[in-house]
Design a protein around this motif. Structure first.
Motif, mmCIF file in Angstrom:
data_model
loop_
_atom_site.group_PDB
_atom_site.id
_atom_site.type_symbol
_atom_site.label_atom_id
_atom_site.label_comp_id
_atom_site.label_asym_id
_atom_site.label_seq_id
_atom_site.Cartn_x
_atom_site.Cartn_y
_atom_site.Cartn_z
ATOM 1 N N VAL A 1 43.038 -12.401 -0.586
ATOM 2 C CA VAL A 1 42.962 -11.074 -1.247
ATOM 3 C C VAL A 1 43.643 -11.420 -2.616
ATOM 4 O O VAL A 1 44.495 -11.735 -2.837
ATOM 5 C CB VAL A 1 43.846 -10.058 -0.471
ATOM 6 C CG1 VAL A 1 43.580 -8.548 -1.433
ATOM 7 C CG2 VAL A 1 43.141 -9.713 1.033
ATOM 8 N N PRO A 2 43.013 -10.949 -3.766
ATOM 9 C CA PRO A 2 43.415 -11.175 -4.866
ATOM 10 C C PRO A 2 44.788 -10.333 -5.255
ATOM 11 O O PRO A 2 44.861 -9.145 -4.596
ATOM 12 C CB PRO A 2 42.083 -10.535 -5.923
ATOM 13 C CG PRO A 2 41.101 -10.592 -5.090
ATOM 14 C CD PRO A 2 41.480 -10.393 -3.605
ATOM 15 N N ILE A 3 45.384 -11.036 -6.121
ATOM 16 C CA ILE A 3 46.838 -10.332 -6.228
ATOM 17 C C ILE A 3 46.804 -8.995 -6.632
ATOM 18 O O ILE A 3 47.479 -8.068 -6.186
ATOM 19 C CB ILE A 3 47.734 -11.345 -7.145
ATOM 20 C CG1 ILE A 3 49.163 -10.771 -7.008
ATOM 21 C CG2 ILE A 3 47.342 -11.222 -8.610
ATOM 22 C CD1 ILE A 3 49.987 -11.930 -7.363
ATOM 23 N N ASP A 4 45.978 -8.601 -7.640
ATOM 24 C CA ASP A 4 45.796 -7.176 -7.897
ATOM 25 C C ASP A 4 45.510 -6.229 -6.828
ATOM 26 O O ASP A 4 45.979 -5.137 -6.779
ATOM 27 C CB ASP A 4 44.881 -6.928 -9.220
ATOM 28 C CG ASP A 4 45.370 -7.568 -10.350
ATOM 29 O OD1 ASP A 4 44.601 -8.056 -11.161
ATOM 30 O OD2 ASP A 4 46.691 -7.913 -10.609
ATOM 31 N N ALA A 5 44.535 -6.416 -6.146
ATOM 32 C CA ALA A 5 44.177 -5.873 -5.019
ATOM 33 C C ALA A 5 45.098 -5.784 -3.832
ATOM 34 O O ALA A 5 45.607 -4.627 -3.223
ATOM 35 C CB ALA A 5 43.011 -6.422 -4.051
ATOM 36 N N LEU A 6 45.890 -6.749 -3.865
ATOM 37 C CA LEU A 6 46.913 -6.826 -2.822
ATOM 38 C C LEU A 6 48.173 -5.970 -3.453
ATOM 39 O O LEU A 6 48.704 -5.338 -2.405
ATOM 40 C CB LEU A 6 47.639 -8.316 -2.671
ATOM 41 C CG LEU A 6 48.733 -8.564 -1.521
ATOM 42 C CD1 LEU A 6 47.691 -8.097 -0.146
ATOM 43 C CD2 LEU A 6 49.023 -9.945 -1.624
ATOM 44 N N ASP A 7 48.558 -5.810 -4.446
ATOM 45 C CA ASP A 7 49.518 -4.870 -5.138
ATOM 46 C C ASP A 7 49.145 -3.386 -4.956
ATOM 47 O O ASP A 7 49.967 -2.628 -4.267
ATOM 48 C CB ASP A 7 49.656 -5.181 -6.406
ATOM 49 C CG ASP A 7 50.766 -4.224 -7.207
ATOM 50 O OD1 ASP A 7 50.368 -3.665 -8.013
ATOM 51 O OD2 ASP A 7 51.941 -4.564 -6.594
ATOM 52 N N GLU A 8 47.882 -3.277 -5.035
ATOM 53 C CA GLU A 8 47.367 -1.641 -4.881
ATOM 54 C C GLU A 8 47.323 -1.434 -3.351
ATOM 55 O O GLU A 8 47.760 -0.390 -3.046
ATOM 56 C CB GLU A 8 46.032 -1.699 -5.160
ATOM 57 C CG GLU A 8 45.366 -0.327 -5.370
ATOM 58 C CD GLU A 8 44.154 0.013 -6.067
ATOM 59 O OE1 GLU A 8 43.603 1.346 -6.098
ATOM 60 O OE2 GLU A 8 43.524 -0.838 -6.649
ATOM 61 N N LEU A 9 47.011 -2.296 -2.513
ATOM 62 C CA LEU A 9 47.117 -2.080 -1.092
ATOM 63 C C LEU A 9 48.500 -1.674 -0.593
ATOM 64 O O LEU A 9 48.789 -0.932 0.329
ATOM 65 C CB LEU A 9 46.574 -3.279 -0.262
ATOM 66 C CG LEU A 9 46.461 -3.197 1.257
ATOM 67 C CD1 LEU A 9 45.588 -2.097 1.624
ATOM 68 C CD2 LEU A 9 45.853 -4.558 1.717
ATOM 69 N N SER A 10 49.248 -2.614 -1.260
ATOM 70 C CA SER A 10 50.778 -2.391 -0.786
ATOM 71 C C SER A 10 51.410 -1.038 -1.064
ATOM 72 O O SER A 10 52.099 -0.436 -0.472
ATOM 73 C CB SER A 10 51.589 -3.356 -1.329
ATOM 74 O OG SER A 10 51.848 -3.237 -2.877
ATOM 75 N N ARG A 11 50.889 -0.554 -2.321
ATOM 76 C CA ARG A 11 51.436 0.773 -2.738
ATOM 77 C C ARG A 11 50.755 1.828 -1.842
ATOM 78 O O ARG A 11 51.499 2.726 -1.441
ATOM 79 C CB ARG A 11 51.042 1.049 -4.272
ATOM 80 C CG ARG A 11 51.632 0.250 -5.118
ATOM 81 C CD ARG A 11 50.979 0.337 -6.418
ATOM 82 N NE ARG A 11 51.509 -0.714 -7.476
ATOM 83 C CZ ARG A 11 52.588 -0.274 -8.324
ATOM 84 N NH1 ARG A 11 53.249 0.472 -8.095
ATOM 85 N NH2 ARG A 11 52.950 -1.303 -9.083
ATOM 86 N N VAL A 12 49.636 1.888 -1.187
ATOM 87 C CA VAL A 12 48.766 2.913 -0.708
ATOM 88 C C VAL A 12 49.371 2.695 0.974
ATOM 89 O O VAL A 12 49.715 3.534 1.261
ATOM 90 C CB VAL A 12 47.304 2.429 -0.564
ATOM 91 C CG1 VAL A 12 46.530 3.505 0.467
ATOM 92 C CG2 VAL A 12 46.669 2.869 -2.054
ATOM 93 N N ILE A 13 49.645 1.453 1.160
ATOM 94 C CA ILE A 13 50.040 1.473 2.839
ATOM 95 C C ILE A 13 51.423 2.063 3.091
ATOM 96 O O ILE A 13 51.827 2.744 4.186
ATOM 97 C CB ILE A 13 49.645 0.034 3.385
ATOM 98 C CG1 ILE A 13 49.664 0.059 4.760
ATOM 99 C CG2 ILE A 13 50.829 -1.073 2.954
ATOM 100 C CD1 ILE A 13 49.237 -1.476 5.464
ATOM 101 N N VAL A 14 52.298 1.952 1.998
ATOM 102 C CA VAL A 14 53.549 2.261 2.391
ATOM 103 C C VAL A 14 53.624 3.843 2.243
ATOM 104 O O VAL A 14 54.449 4.264 3.148
ATOM 105 C CB VAL A 14 54.645 1.679 1.198
ATOM 106 C CG1 VAL A 14 54.983 -0.034 1.571
ATOM 107 C CG2 VAL A 14 54.323 1.866 -0.187
#
Length: 676
Positions: free
Chosen positions: A213-226
């Motif tokens: 997963v690209p790092i920007d998408a991974l960052d957004e995913l981490s924000r949403v999932i928490v």
């Protein structure tokens, strides 16, 4: 014999003439009589006319004079020396260029001043390399001169710049950049949206899958999932509390464990997220690792809850368990109703023992508990009516059961508070004397701190001490009627006073440390300033202004430190340290001056001894640093004037020459030359 001698004389003259002949033929630098000089005789009439036309055209168009000279050799000089000497003899100006060709030596020189080329050496070099030299190699002497003239004219033509065209080109370039920026931003946004949608389809508990997963998408995913998982944990926690009350801790233990594990795992995710959000930057590799840990931890927490969700829903299916649940609620209501009478008696006894103010928090608890029980009874009755209806007509059953559960829970809390009030008040009565003693000690400490002098917490400490005194007086006056309230107010005042006393103690300790630092800094500064002052005083005859200036500034800084020692200790320390540093610099400069004076005296007089010491000490006024021992005398002032430099090294000098160009006019030449 006479004939023989005559023959020998004629033969010697002949050989001498042959030896002298090359020197006569050689062409030393000379003043050029015209723009075309053909001492080698290589031009025909038509060729000379072609060269003159090219030179005239160059002058008419550009006001550049190209001087062309043909000789057989450069008289033993290299091409550059011959050309420079010829230009100097011929009084060349800023618009004069030279093409000199030695036909027999097969050498040439092409010299173009920078005033013509605009400072670009490559322009004249290109003409020499690409036009003149090829023509000379072909033996086309006139063509070489014509090529040089045409080359200078063409080079000048290419120098023009259209500012309008430049501005239009810049405007077009800016527009293209803006369009490209907008297109790239739009494309980047769409790509990120697509990458995020793809990231949501990846197994969030698998670190290997997240690696793609690209790092920007991974960052957004981490924000949403928490956020999503935190909401799920909070909801599950609320539901679990009701389930534990309903079914007991034994049956709900798996769900309690799942929620606890999820909460712990989610806390780990938030901790990692905090590392990402702080001010310390991470490398891309570190950032990816942290983001992966956030997503995996949050996803595992969600899986913990999801694994028990089905079983939890079955347990909490109030529609199925409604009849048995209503029976349990009815039993709870009976038990709580039985507690009303004893609680009323307990409250009455409390009113006899304590003032009404001490019972404010529980005075209405029994009456309020009766209201909650009545509300629970209404909802239990409504729930039984709904249970009796056919399936599909039981809307509202879950809400009524939950309302009855909440009302019974609050009634229980209200009655428990009445039962515990007696215990709490009696405990406060017992602890009140010790609390008064403790806070009185704090009041005494505050008084001692206030007597020691001004601190940054003086006003706050005085206010806290007064509040503590008021709390003690209130406890002594109302402790018997409202012990719990008095104890509460006392402990709060004590905590506030202790907090401020701790801050004052820390400040006092810091101030004492800073004061010790100031004393040390002042001692060091005073010692260094006095030492260097004594050094300069006893060697005043050789010390220059630099050391004296540093000493004067060090003295000023020391005086500032003394003036600030009471008002601002931190600034006083800074001034004292500055004074010590400046004094050290003054000492170093003074040492250099004394050594330089000693070298100067010794080199001039070859001796040291008392005379040199007297001069260095300023007893004998002699300017040994300027190279003379004149002015003599004792006492007085500086004799003569300073002509040299301080200490043989810190003086003011000036360059021995100016310029550096090969010609007095300051012009530089390009083009070059060589063999062909």
């Amino acid at each position: 014999m006479r004939i023989v001698r005559l023959f020998s004389f004629v033969l010697a003259i002949t050989f001498g003439g042959l030896l002298v002949a090359p020197a006569v033929v050689a062409e030393p630098p000379f003043r050029l009589p015209s723009q075309v000089t053909d001492n080698a005789g290589v031009l025909s009439g038509s060729q000379r006319a072609d060269v003159e036309r090219a030179l005239d055209a160059l002058y008419n168009e550009r006001r550049i004079q190209l001087w062309v000279v043909y000789v057989k050799d450069f008289s033993g000089q290299n091409w550059l020396a011959w050309a420079q000497n010829t230009m100097q003899i011929s009084d060349f100006g800023d618009d004069d260029a030279l093409l000199a060709i030695a036909t027999e030596d097969r050498a040439f020189a092409f010299q173009v001043p920078s005033t013509i080329t605009g400072g670009s050496s490559t322009r004249a070099d290109d003409i020499r390399r690409n036009a003149i030299e090829p023509a000379l190699r072909r033996g086309d002497y006139s063509g070489a001169a014509v090529a040089a003239a045409n080359g200078l004219a063409a080079e000048m033509d290419s120098g023009g710049v259209s500012w309008t065209a430049v501005l239009i080109a810049l405007a077009v370039l800016v527009l293209l950049v803006l369009v490209l920026w907008w297109w790239m931003r739009r494309r980047r946004r769409k790509r990120r949206e697509a990458e995020f949608e793809a990231a949501k389809r990846v197994d969030p508990t698998d670190p290997n899958a997240l690696a793609s997963v690209p790092i920007d998408a991974l960052d957004e995913l981490s924000r949403v999932i928490v956020v999503d998982v935190d909401n799920a944990v909070r909801t599950s926690d609320s539901e679990l509390a009701l389930a534990v009350e309903e079914f007991g801790p034994t049956q709900t233990e798996p769900f309690s464990t799942a929620v606890a594990n999820a909460r712990k795992t989610l806390a780990e995710a938030f901790n990692v997220r905090q590392i990402l959000d702080d001010a310390v930057p991470e490398s891309p590799l570190q950032r990816r690792d942290l983001l992966t840990r956030v997503v995996v931890a949050a996803a595992k927490a969600d899986r913990e809850l999801e694994a028990q969700s089905d079983e939890f829903e079955k347990l909490r299916d109030l529609l199925i368990n409604a009849p048995s649940r209503l029976d349990a609620l009815t039993q709870q209501m009976v038990d709580l109703t039985a507690r009303i009478g004893p609680s009323e008696q307990t409250l009455a006894e409390l009113h006899k023992q304590f003032d009404a103010a001490a019972l404010t928090s529980v005075a209405d608890n029994v009456q309020t508990a009766k209201q909650r029980l009545a509300f629970a009874d209404q909802n239990i009755t409504s729930a039984r009516d709904l249970v009796a209806r056919p399936a599909g007509q039981q809307m509202g059953l879950v809400d009524t059961i939950r309302a009855a559960e909440s009302a019974l829970g609050q009634a229980r809390t209200l009655l428990d508070a009445v039962d515990s009030a007696s215990t709490d008040i009696n405990r406060a009565v017992a602890a009140l004397p010790a609390a008064i003693t403790d806070i009185q000690n704090g009041i005494n400490q505050a008084g001692e701190q206030l007597q020691k002098g001004q601190t940054s917490h003086t006003a706050e400490l005085s206010e806290a001490r007064d509040a503590a005194v008021t709390a003690v007086a209130d406890a002594q006056r109302n402790g018997s009627t409202d012990p719990l309230g008095a104890f509460t107010r006392l402990t709060k005042a004590d905590a506030d006073l202790d907090r401020i006393l701790a801050s004052v103690a820390e400040e006092r300790e810091a101030t004492e440390r800073l004061t010790r630092s100031l004393e040390q800094a002042l001692f060091t500064a005073q010692s260094r300033v006095k030492a260097v002052s004594d050094f300069i005083d006893t060697r005043r005859g050789s010390i220059g202004p630099e050391a004296r200036t540093r000493l004067a500034e060090a003295t000023r800084q020391l005086e500032a430190a003394r003036a600030k020692r009471d008002a601002n200790i931190a600034e006083a320390v800074a001034h004292a340290n500055g004074a010590a540093m400046l004094a050290a610099q003054a000492q170093s400069l003074a040492n250099d001056d004394v050594r330089a004076a000693q070298r100067s005296y010794t080199s001039q007089y070859g001796r040291g001894g008392s005379d040199m010491g007297a001069v260095i000490g300023g007893i004998i006024i002699g300017n040994i640093l300027r190279g003379g021992f004149s002015g003599g005398g004792y006492g007085g002032g500086w004799g003569g004037s300073w002509g040299g430099s301080w200490g043989g090294g810190r003086g003011m000098g000036r360059p021995t020459s100016y310029g550096g160009a090969s010609h007095s006019s300051g012009r530089s030449y390009s083009g070059g030359g060589g063999r062909f």
